[in-house]
Design a protein around this motif. Sequence first.
Motif, mmCIF file in Angstrom:
data_model
loop_
_atom_site.group_PDB
_atom_site.id
_atom_site.type_symbol
_atom_site.label_atom_id
_atom_site.label_comp_id
_atom_site.label_asym_id
_atom_site.label_seq_id
_atom_site.Cartn_x
_atom_site.Cartn_y
_atom_site.Cartn_z
ATOM 1 N N VAL A 154 37.988 -6.408 5.681
ATOM 2 C CA VAL A 154 38.605 -4.522 6.522
ATOM 3 C C VAL A 154 37.554 -4.323 7.643
ATOM 4 O O VAL A 154 36.446 -4.717 7.101
ATOM 5 N N ASP A 155 38.182 -4.522 8.943
ATOM 6 C CA ASP A 155 37.489 -3.720 9.443
ATOM 7 C C ASP A 155 38.560 -2.107 10.434
ATOM 8 O O ASP A 155 39.613 -1.624 10.017
ATOM 9 N N VAL A 156 37.077 -1.395 10.302
ATOM 10 C CA VAL A 156 37.786 0.234 10.326
ATOM 11 C C VAL A 156 36.883 0.334 11.882
ATOM 12 O O VAL A 156 35.428 0.726 11.890
ATOM 13 N N TRP A 157 37.739 1.319 12.604
ATOM 14 C CA TRP A 157 37.775 1.626 14.331
ATOM 15 C C TRP A 157 37.956 3.237 13.947
ATOM 16 O O TRP A 157 38.336 3.491 13.766
ATOM 17 N N LEU A 158 36.936 4.380 14.220
ATOM 18 C CA LEU A 158 36.966 5.551 14.761
ATOM 19 C C LEU A 158 37.351 5.894 16.249
ATOM 20 O O LEU A 158 36.816 4.743 16.784
ATOM 21 N N GLY A 159 37.962 7.221 16.483
ATOM 22 C CA GLY A 159 38.379 7.251 18.122
ATOM 23 C C GLY A 159 36.333 7.355 18.280
ATOM 24 O O GLY A 159 35.415 7.504 18.343
ATOM 25 N N GLU A 160 36.905 7.992 19.569
ATOM 26 C CA GLU A 160 35.420 8.071 20.838
ATOM 27 C C GLU A 160 34.752 9.361 20.288
ATOM 28 O O GLU A 160 32.926 8.735 20.527
ATOM 29 N N GLY A 161 34.876 9.967 19.926
ATOM 30 C CA GLY A 161 34.461 10.914 19.629
ATOM 31 C C GLY A 161 33.772 10.874 18.053
ATOM 32 O O GLY A 161 32.171 11.133 18.141
ATOM 33 N N ASP A 162 33.874 10.117 17.478
ATOM 34 C CA ASP A 162 33.389 9.892 15.893
ATOM 35 C C ASP A 162 33.138 8.553 16.581
ATOM 36 O O ASP A 162 31.319 8.340 15.595
ATOM 37 N N THR A 163 33.444 7.701 16.737
ATOM 38 C CA THR A 163 31.997 6.393 17.482
ATOM 39 C C THR A 163 30.884 6.784 18.057
ATOM 40 O O THR A 163 29.679 6.399 18.266
ATOM 41 N N ARG A 164 30.826 8.732 18.874
ATOM 42 C CA ARG A 164 29.805 8.518 19.749
ATOM 43 C C ARG A 164 28.384 9.481 18.421
ATOM 44 O O ARG A 164 27.866 9.431 18.212
ATOM 45 N N ARG A 165 29.851 9.894 17.440
ATOM 46 C CA ARG A 165 28.799 10.693 16.552
ATOM 47 C C ARG A 165 28.040 9.357 15.289
ATOM 48 O O ARG A 165 26.663 9.696 15.192
ATOM 49 N N LEU A 166 28.476 8.272 15.418
ATOM 50 C CA LEU A 166 27.880 6.521 14.206
ATOM 51 C C LEU A 166 26.986 6.812 15.135
ATOM 52 O O LEU A 166 26.028 7.001 14.563
ATOM 53 N N GLU A 167 27.087 6.943 16.845
ATOM 54 C CA GLU A 167 26.080 6.318 17.043
ATOM 55 C C GLU A 167 25.070 7.204 17.177
ATOM 56 O O GLU A 167 23.318 7.157 16.516
ATOM 57 N N GLU A 168 24.856 8.420 16.982
ATOM 58 C CA GLU A 168 24.003 9.424 16.971
ATOM 59 C C GLU A 168 23.233 8.848 15.796
ATOM 60 O O GLU A 168 21.679 9.800 15.759
ATOM 61 N N VAL A 169 24.160 9.615 14.633
ATOM 62 C CA VAL A 169 23.483 8.852 13.277
ATOM 63 C C VAL A 169 22.542 7.382 12.978
ATOM 64 O O VAL A 169 21.359 7.208 12.856
ATOM 65 N N ALA A 170 22.751 6.433 13.326
ATOM 66 C CA ALA A 170 22.895 4.847 13.196
ATOM 67 C C ALA A 170 21.812 4.826 14.017
ATOM 68 O O ALA A 170 20.897 3.800 14.002
ATOM 69 N N ALA A 171 21.840 5.034 15.846
ATOM 70 C CA ALA A 171 20.514 4.388 15.980
ATOM 71 C C ALA A 171 19.646 4.645 16.525
ATOM 72 O O ALA A 171 19.051 5.831 16.616
ATOM 73 N N GLY A 172 18.717 3.270 16.173
ATOM 74 C CA GLY A 172 16.954 3.713 15.642
ATOM 75 C C GLY A 172 16.706 4.178 14.636
ATOM 76 O O GLY A 172 15.401 4.443 14.544
ATOM 77 N N SER A 173 17.730 4.435 13.656
ATOM 78 C CA SER A 173 17.528 4.897 12.248
ATOM 79 C C SER A 173 18.003 3.463 12.119
ATOM 80 O O SER A 173 18.671 2.306 11.634
ATOM 81 N N GLY A 174 17.103 3.322 10.478
ATOM 82 C CA GLY A 174 17.257 2.017 9.402
ATOM 83 C C GLY A 174 17.654 2.796 8.475
ATOM 84 O O GLY A 174 18.371 3.922 7.980
ATOM 85 N N TYR A 175 18.220 2.036 7.091
ATOM 86 C CA TYR A 175 19.695 2.066 6.352
ATOM 87 C C TYR A 175 18.734 3.318 5.769
ATOM 88 O O TYR A 175 17.639 2.553 4.692
ATOM 89 N N SER A 176 19.206 3.995 5.064
ATOM 90 C CA SER A 176 18.770 4.600 4.030
ATOM 91 C C SER A 176 20.564 5.752 3.097
ATOM 92 O O SER A 176 21.579 5.510 3.741
ATOM 93 N N SER A 177 19.997 6.126 1.987
ATOM 94 C CA SER A 177 21.014 6.910 1.700
ATOM 95 C C SER A 177 21.614 8.108 2.189
ATOM 96 O O SER A 177 22.774 8.475 2.647
#
Length: 227
Positions: A68-91
């Motif tokens: 399964v591969d999932v791509w999101l739109g530009e705006g949501d991709t930026r939001r993913l980056e804001e959440v995930a970039a520099g963060s470790g995996y957590s619940s």
Amino acid sequence: MPLSVWSAGSARIIGVVILLVLVSQGAQAQSAVTASPPMDTTSLGVGPYARMHTLLEKTIFKVDVLTVDVWLGEGDTRRLEEVAAGSGYSSQVADSIAWIAIHSRDAYVRIEFVRDVSLDRFLGGVEGNLRLVPRAGIISEADYREISNNLPRWFAFLGERGISKGDRILYRIRGDELRTRYVTVDGEILLDQTDLGASARLSVLGSYFLDGSEFRGGLIGSLFGGE
């Protein structure tokens, strides 16, 4: 039939065929996400947080079933980056990513089967993940029952054929429109269906990202190097 009439009709048919070929080639050139058949993916995000990927394995023998591969739109991709970039995996981080993905109104999902699968087994897997959506309050119980009851009818064309290795299911979400295509390993389109309404898109994305889904951990983990 007079020759002049036949010639004019043939010219029109040839013209339509040429136009369709040109349109198809143009759409393919616009998107590197999928080669065949083309879907408009120009609004999707790019970069390291644009794609989530996972491989589903079944049984104690770890038999590969599908990717399964999932791509999101530009705006949501930026939001993913804001959440995930520099963060470790957590619940908490995983929940935030899942919320963004589930509620995306611009998404593309590509499923590819890596082994032959029977229709009954496929529908059983879909049902197991779909059932999570009304339980989470994402869609109503009535909408869930309608979708669940329609699944065997929508995929009835697979009854005798089954699913073959290399077949793909493509979902394109834009607003409250969900377009579904089933494409065989040979490129034949067996299903091209459009459904309208929030419950259609929420049922698809919720099935992949809600807590308890077979796909959630792999998809979200892939943003942190897990896939």
